[in-house]
Design an enzyme around this catalytic site. Structure first.
Site, PDB file in Angstrom:
ATOM      1  N   GLN A  73      -0.577   7.423  -2.202  1.00 11.58           N
ATOM      2  CA  GLN A  73       0.635   7.126  -2.982  1.00 11.58           C
ATOM      3  C   GLN A  73       1.918   7.277  -2.168  1.00 11.58           C
ATOM      4  O   GLN A  73       2.921   6.642  -2.478  1.00 11.58           O
ATOM      5  CB  GLN A  73       0.716   8.044  -4.215  1.00 11.58           C
TER       6      GLN A  73
ATOM      7  N   HIS B  59       2.372   6.305   0.924  1.00 15.16           N
ATOM      8  CA  HIS B  59       2.576   4.988   1.548  1.00 15.16           C
ATOM      9  C   HIS B  59       3.050   3.973   0.502  1.00 15.16           C
ATOM     10  O   HIS B  59       3.943   3.171   0.761  1.00 15.16           O
ATOM     11  CB  HIS B  59       1.266   4.475   2.171  1.00 15.16           C
TER      12      HIS B  59
ATOM     13  N   MET C 156       1.239  14.575   0.486  1.00 12.18           N
ATOM     14  CA  MET C 156       0.130  13.634   0.686  1.00 12.18           C
ATOM     15  C   MET C 156       0.042  13.230   2.152  1.00 12.18           C
ATOM     16  O   MET C 156       1.062  13.053   2.813  1.00 12.18           O
ATOM     17  CB  MET C 156       0.350  12.391  -0.169  1.00 12.18           C
TER      18      MET C 156
HETATM   19  P1  AMP Z   1       1.094   7.320   8.598  1.00  7.34           P
HETATM   20  O1  AMP Z   1       0.148   6.320   8.049  1.00  7.34           O
HETATM   21  O2  AMP Z   1       0.678   8.742   8.390  1.00  7.34           O
HETATM   22  O3  AMP Z   1       1.497   7.017  10.027  1.00  7.34           O
HETATM   23  O4  AMP Z   1       2.426   7.184   7.750  1.00  7.34           O
HETATM   24  C1  AMP Z   1       3.075   5.948   7.614  1.00  7.34           C
HETATM   25  C2  AMP Z   1       4.407   6.172   6.942  1.00  7.34           C
HETATM   26  O5  AMP Z   1       4.192   6.758   5.656  1.00  7.34           O
HETATM   27  C3  AMP Z   1       5.317   7.132   7.726  1.00  7.34           C
HETATM   28  O6  AMP Z   1       6.661   6.675   7.637  1.00  7.34           O
HETATM   29  C4  AMP Z   1       5.120   8.428   6.986  1.00  7.34           C
HETATM   30  O7  AMP Z   1       6.208   9.318   7.102  1.00  7.34           O
HETATM   31  C5  AMP Z   1       4.970   7.927   5.562  1.00  7.34           C
HETATM   32  N1  AMP Z   1       4.298   8.931   4.736  1.00  7.34           N
HETATM   33  C6  AMP Z   1       3.112   9.539   4.993  1.00  7.34           C
HETATM   34  N2  AMP Z   1       2.839  10.454   4.044  1.00  7.34           N
HETATM   35  C7  AMP Z   1       3.875  10.421   3.171  1.00  7.34           C
HETATM   36  C8  AMP Z   1       4.192  11.146   1.988  1.00  7.34           C
HETATM   37  N3  AMP Z   1       3.390  12.087   1.508  1.00  7.34           N
HETATM   38  N4  AMP Z   1       5.349  10.848   1.351  1.00  7.34           N
HETATM   39  C9  AMP Z   1       6.188   9.898   1.850  1.00  7.34           C
HETATM   40  N5  AMP Z   1       5.952   9.188   2.958  1.00  7.34           N
HETATM   41  C10 AMP Z   1       4.813   9.450   3.615  1.00  7.34           C
END
Ligand code: AMP
Length: 279
Positions: free
Chosen positions: A35, A37, A185
């Site tokens: 959620q 993402h 998350m």
């Molecule tokens: P990742 O797939 O972990 O590289 O994350 C992709 C994007 O989603 C990055 O900009 C992260 O900061 C964002 N993101 C990951 N987890 C969360 C979360 N719990 N709340 C908000 N954004 C998130």
């Protein structure tokens, strides 16, 4: 929803959108979507006409080979979630597509914000982040890009890179999405047992404790207190717990500086990171 795997196919589609004066929002991810993402895609849908989400596990940003191998990959499920979130375009390139052998980007001066916390504990990590996001910005040329505060230092690095390289992209920062337990998350949470997922809630509890005590105790006392908790715990292995100026990421000199608390800790071999505003 369009799914592309090469820059040339993606650009053919985006060029048509740009010809129609549609604005492009970009949400880079490493997949195993949750959620958090989805909330980024929703922001992109609010601000832009076309939302592009990339799903690419970027080897350049992993300093630990085992972490890269164990990183969850759930493409089929991701596509369902992206469809449900009204994503217009999904981009799922191969490593060879993103990094052709002649791709040699110029380094960026990140003015030291990459040297502390994640930069200290994951050497080379932010070079990899800059490499992939720079490549995507240059190829996709979005009007706006959406990043989560969950990876707060990454967001600061992206803002600095965008300024330094004059990319005409508006960077939006998006709030941290949490489980009901308060756990931030993360794709890596999938690797926790049910028991571990419950134990992880203490991370957010300690961040809140720090915030509630911010004006009552010195920063040093707060850091010592939270560090001692995790260092004495049999379940957790602490990388760092820091109070830092939210812009420079250096130690604040006064309580008036805009300050955040940052933590990175291992639980069941899974590295959890989180952060919260102190004032
Ligand atoms: P990742 O797939 O972990 O590289 O994350 C992709 C994007 O989603 C990055 O900009 C992260 O900061 C964002 N993101 C990951 N987890 C969360 C979360 N719990 N709340 C908000 N954004 C998130």
């Amino acid at each position: 929803m369009q799914v592309y795997r090469t820059f040339s196919d993606l650009k053919l589609f985006l060029d048509k959108c740009k010809d129609e004066n549609l604005t492009i929002g970009f949400v880079p991810t490493m997949g195993a979507l949750h959620q958090g993402h989805v909330s980024l895609i929703e922001q992109s849908n609010t601000y832009c006409d076309i939302s592009v989400c990339s799903v690419f596990v970027n080897p350049a940003q992993f300093n630990n080979a085992e972490d890269l191998v164990k990183y969850p990959r759930t493409e089929e499920n991701d596509l369902k979630k992206l469809e449900a979130a009204n994503t217009d375009v999904v981009f799922i390139p191969s490593v060879e597509e993103v990094y052709p052998s002649d791709y040699n980007p110029k380094p960026v001066d990140l003015t030291g914000i990459d040297a502390v916390m994640e930069g200290e504990y994951r050497p080379g990590h932010f070079d990899g982040v800059v490499k992939v996001v720079g490549r995507f910005f240059e190829q996709i040329e979005p009007d706006a890009a959406f990043f989560g505060e969950k990876d707060y230092q990454q967001l600061a690095v992206i803002i600095r890179m965008t300024e330094e390289r004059n990319y005409p992209v508006t960077i939006h920062s998006c709030k941290i999405h949490r489980e009901e337990s308060g756990v931030a998350m993360s794709s890596r949470n999938m690797r926790l047992s049910a028991e571990g997922a419950a134990k992880a809630a203490v991370v957010y509890e300690k961040l809140n404790w720090a915030r509630n005590n911010f004006l009552l105790r010195s920063n040093e006392e707060i850091m010592q207190n939270v560090r001692a908790y995790f260092e004495q715990s049999a379940d957790f292995q602490l990388d760092y717990f820091m109070l830092a100026n939210k812009d420079t990421l250096q130690a604040p000199q006064t309580k008036n500086e805009p300050t955040r608390a940052f933590i990175a800790v291992f639980l069941e071999g899974v590295r959890l990171i989180d952060n919260i505003a102190m004032n």
